[in-house]
Scaffold this active site. Structure first.
Site, mmCIF file in Angstrom:
data_model
loop_
_atom_site.group_PDB
_atom_site.id
_atom_site.type_symbol
_atom_site.label_atom_id
_atom_site.label_comp_id
_atom_site.label_asym_id
_atom_site.label_seq_id
_atom_site.Cartn_x
_atom_site.Cartn_y
_atom_site.Cartn_z
ATOM 1 C CG ASP A 12 -1.694 1.210 1.456
ATOM 2 O OD1 ASP A 12 -1.514 2.178 0.690
ATOM 3 O OD2 ASP A 12 -2.513 1.220 2.394
ATOM 4 C CE1 TYR A 229 -3.159 -1.612 12.466
ATOM 5 C CE2 TYR A 229 -3.353 0.770 12.322
ATOM 6 C CZ TYR A 229 -3.698 -0.493 11.875
ATOM 7 O OH TYR A 229 -4.555 -0.628 10.825
ATOM 8 C CE LYS A 232 -4.834 -6.033 11.656
ATOM 9 N NZ LYS A 232 -4.408 -7.093 12.494
HETATM 10 C C1 F6R Z 1 -6.144 0.903 6.709
HETATM 11 C C2 F6R Z 1 -7.292 0.726 7.565
HETATM 12 C C3 F6R Z 1 -8.119 1.890 7.931
HETATM 13 C C4 F6R Z 1 -7.372 2.892 8.810
HETATM 14 C C5 F6R Z 1 -8.325 4.016 9.263
HETATM 15 C C6 F6R Z 1 -7.622 5.087 10.084
HETATM 16 O O1 F6R Z 1 -5.730 -0.286 6.129
HETATM 17 O O2 F6R Z 1 -7.583 -0.353 7.961
HETATM 18 O O3 F6R Z 1 -9.284 1.449 8.565
HETATM 19 O O4 F6R Z 1 -6.820 2.254 9.918
HETATM 20 O O5 F6R Z 1 -8.871 4.644 8.132
HETATM 21 O O6 F6R Z 1 -6.563 5.574 9.356
HETATM 22 P P1 F6R Z 1 -5.653 6.782 9.856
HETATM 23 O O7 F6R Z 1 -5.179 6.423 11.232
HETATM 24 O O8 F6R Z 1 -4.553 6.844 8.854
HETATM 25 O O9 F6R Z 1 -6.519 8.011 9.856
HETATM 26 MG MG MG Z 2 -3.826 2.324 3.249
HETATM 27 MG MG MG Z 3 -4.838 -2.224 2.325
#
Ligand code: F6R
Ligand code: MG
Ligand code: MG
Length: 365
Positions: A12, A229, A232
């Protein structure tokens, strides 16, 4: 035909919009790099795959697994795409490139990879699965069903060349060790482990009496690398089919049940793994639900004849409906388990900070 290597290398490097999809300019940049590598003879053939915010380089070559030149090429391609992602303000540009510079091999550097070397058969059907908003252990149940469950794969019962069963290599991601189970004899032993997919993941499947892989998965876990973290580890998998291996339909059949996997919203929730066609590979509701696409190929002299969109077929409509109903069911738990992951799994997210804040307020009871 000599041995060929199929490599699926994914990362990603920026989402459009949020974590839902890949911008067309990133795709373009990716294909330019792949075409160049093909012209220069580094790779035999390629297909640019994707699911959600992840791009996968699906390539064939003669250089074997974990090859430095191939991994460097993938790293450089992701780096070039990151530049484009930054230019277009894409979300989380370069998020999976955990280190500043490439050093020999992608292990521990962020991108995920699943590679296998094998002697190409006269006709070699392969299905490449790409998933978003989940983790490598998500393949445990489908792989078990394909290669060990006679209720899924009737070939295990009635095809003499499959009747002996298969061997499964299982990794322990925490202790960094591995073990091989021989099925069906050791089925119950193996299930003790692979039933905990956040820790134990099937890495390879082999025929009995051969070390040539018939299936391979990506198994990196970013939080174990980064210590916190960082997103994923949306996994990939390749499965060879037919002629003594599960038929294409037996390889697809496990996805008629959208089993619960970890990785939805903030990598911290369980949800159904929904099979989708490539037009629908864009997680949106609550950043999900998690989803999987299946790209079918016939390999010929290393050429990737395909892809065919295997999970877009109507016969998976009921699985999609069930997944959406399951998504409703899970969502109604809000911040409660088992929608939210158990505490141990949250250790790398917000838990340590909350605990630190409240540490002095806990009294002996
Ligand atoms: C990414 C994912 C999303 C992010 C969420 C918060 O693979 O699973 O659910 O974890 O959108 O993202 P941030 O912390 O970057 O705002
Ligand atoms: Mg992403
Ligand atoms: Mg992804």
């Amino acid at each position: 035909m000599a041995e060929i290597t199929l490599s699926i290398i994914k990362a990603d490097v920026g989402g459009y919009v949020g974590h839902s999809d890949v911008h067309p300019e990133l795709r373009k940049c990716c294909v330019v790099q792949l075409e160049k590598a093909k012209k220069e003879g580094l790779i035999i053939d390629y297909c640019q795959g994707e699911v959600g915010d992840d791009i996968a380089l699906i390539i064939t070559h003669n250089r074997g697994v974990e090859n430095e030149e191939i991994h460097r090429f993938a790293w450089d391609t992701f780096t070039a795409m990151t530049q484009v992602a930054k230019e277009y303000g894409q979300y989380g540009a370069g998020q999976d490139l955990l280190v500043d510079a490439f050093s020999g091999n992608l292990k521990g550097m962020g991108p995920g990879f699943a590679e296998m070397t094998f002697e190409e058969r006269p006709s070699e059907p392969v299905i490449v699965f790409l998933a978003d908003k989940t983790e490598p252990g998500a393949w445990n149940m489908p792989l078990f069903r394909m290669f060990a469950d006679p209720f899924n794969t009737i070939g295990l019962v009635i095809d003499p060349s499959m009747h002996e069963g298969f061997r499964f290599e299982v990794l322990d991601l925490i202790e960094e060790r591995k073990i091989i189970f021989s099925l069906p004899e050791e089925m119950y032993d193996m299930l003790v482990f692979i039933g905990s997919p956040s820790r134990y993941v099937i890495k390879h499947v082999f025929r009995k009496g051969s070390d040539e892989p018939v299936a391979v998965t990506s198994t990196q876990r970013l939080f174990l690398m980064a210590g916190k973290y960082v997103g994923k580890d949306d996994p990939v998998m390749a499965v060879r089919c037919q002629s003594g291996l599960p038929a294409v339909g037996e390889v697809l059949e496990p996805f008629s049940f959208p089993h619960a996997v970890a990785g939805w919203m903030r990598g911290s929730h369980h949800g159904p793994l929904m099979p989708v066609g490539i037009e629908d590979d864009t997680p949106t509701r609550f950043d999900g639900p998690p989803r999987v696409v299946g790209l079918g190929f016939q390999l010929k002299n290393g050429k990737l004849i395909g892809p065919r969109d295997m999970l877009g077929d109507k016969s998976f409509d009921n699985a999609r409906k069930l997944a959406l109903d399951a998504a409703d069911y899970f969502r109604r738990h809000g911040p409660f388990e088992p929608h939210r992951l158990p505490l141990e799994e949250m250790e790398y997210t917000t838990m340590p900070n909350v605990l630190k804040k409240l540490k002095d307020r806990f009294k002996p009871a």
